[in-house]
Design an enzyme around this catalytic site. Structure first.
Site, short mmCIF file in Angstrom:
data_model
loop_
_atom_site.label_atom_id
_atom_site.label_comp_id
_atom_site.label_asym_id
_atom_site.label_seq_id
_atom_site.Cartn_x
_atom_site.Cartn_y
_atom_site.Cartn_z
N GLN A 59 0.83 -1.21 0.00
CA GLN A 59 0.00 0.00 0.00
C GLN A 59 0.86 1.26 0.00
O GLN A 59 1.11 1.83 -1.05
CB GLN A 59 -0.97 -0.01 1.18
N ASP A 60 1.36 1.67 1.17
CA ASP A 60 2.28 2.81 1.16
C ASP A 60 3.50 2.46 2.01
O ASP A 60 3.49 1.49 2.75
CB ASP A 60 1.61 4.12 1.59
N PRO A 61 4.59 3.23 1.88
CA PRO A 61 5.85 2.86 2.54
C PRO A 61 5.74 2.91 4.07
O PRO A 61 4.89 3.59 4.64
CB PRO A 61 6.83 3.92 2.04
#
Length: 218
Positions: A59-61
């Site tokens: 999804q995101d870092p």
């Protein structure tokens, strides 16, 4: 064919230039962004398009210091293994006899073998999960997924959790293998990820297409 062939056009579009402007402005006002600028596109650096065999979507870092380095689920050497990655390791240990859980969470070895570890959002503000989810990255990564589907045959796509599974419509399921399960996070690992056999199924598929398998050991 390489990444620049299929992404050059995308990087000229107004939305992409707006992403870069946004990141530059955030840096100017002193905000800390992860991963560092040099590491944002590491997924493309470590996995050559001509060698790409498996796509794992994140999804995101990670949003704490020294974690994110541009590869989904992976962390830099010397950092604690995050809970989701620990559950990924447990599934590998359960399903692949020779896999032993490593003491690190760096997945560069997978990336170099052709496992494309793509977060759908490529940056995040320090300590603020999902803070960059609306700046335009998903337009870019949706295009990347679609271009992989269109330009490559016989790719294994691993879609874990509802966010990743929404990307299935970008993939031609007639020419690729799509494996779906719950997310490996502690909240949902027992809803299907645990026991999913995705890593075994990926290698079985690659073998059936006369492609080299992935050595999942780290």
């Amino acid at each position: 064919m390489n990444w620049s062939d299929i992404l050059a056009e995308e990087k000229q579009k107004p939305y992409f230039k707006k992403i870069l402007e946004f990141l530059a402005n955030e840096a100017l006002v002193g905000k800390t962004i992860f991963p560092t600028k040099a590491n944002i596109f590491n997924a493309f650096k470590y996995t050559r398009l001509d060698n790409l065999k498996v796509v794992i979507l994140g999804q995101d870092p990670y949003h704490n210091y020294n974690q994110a380095h541009g590869l989904a689920f992976s962390v830099q050497q010397g950092v604690d293994i995050p809970p989701s990655l620990r559950n990924i390791y447990k599934e590998l240990e359960r399903s692949i006899t020779e896999f032993k859980i490593p003491e690190h969470g760096c997945l560069i070895n997978w990336a170099k073998q052709g496992v494309f570890l793509l977060n759908t959002t490529l940056t995040v503000e320090a300590h603020k999960a999902n803070s960059h989810k609306d700046i335009g990255w998903e337009i870019f990564t949706d295009a990347v997924i679609q271009k992989i589907s269109n330009n490559k045959p016989n790719v294994v796509f691993m879609l874990w959790g509802s966010h990743a599974r929404k990307k299935k419509n970008l993939i031609d399921t007639a020419k690729h293998l799509v494996l779906e399960s719950s997310h490996p996070s502690p909240l949902s690992v027992y809803r299907g990820f645990d026991g999913c056999d995705h890593f075994v199924k990926a290698n079985q598929y690659l073998t059936s297409k006369d492609l080299d398998i992935i050595d999942w050991r780290l």
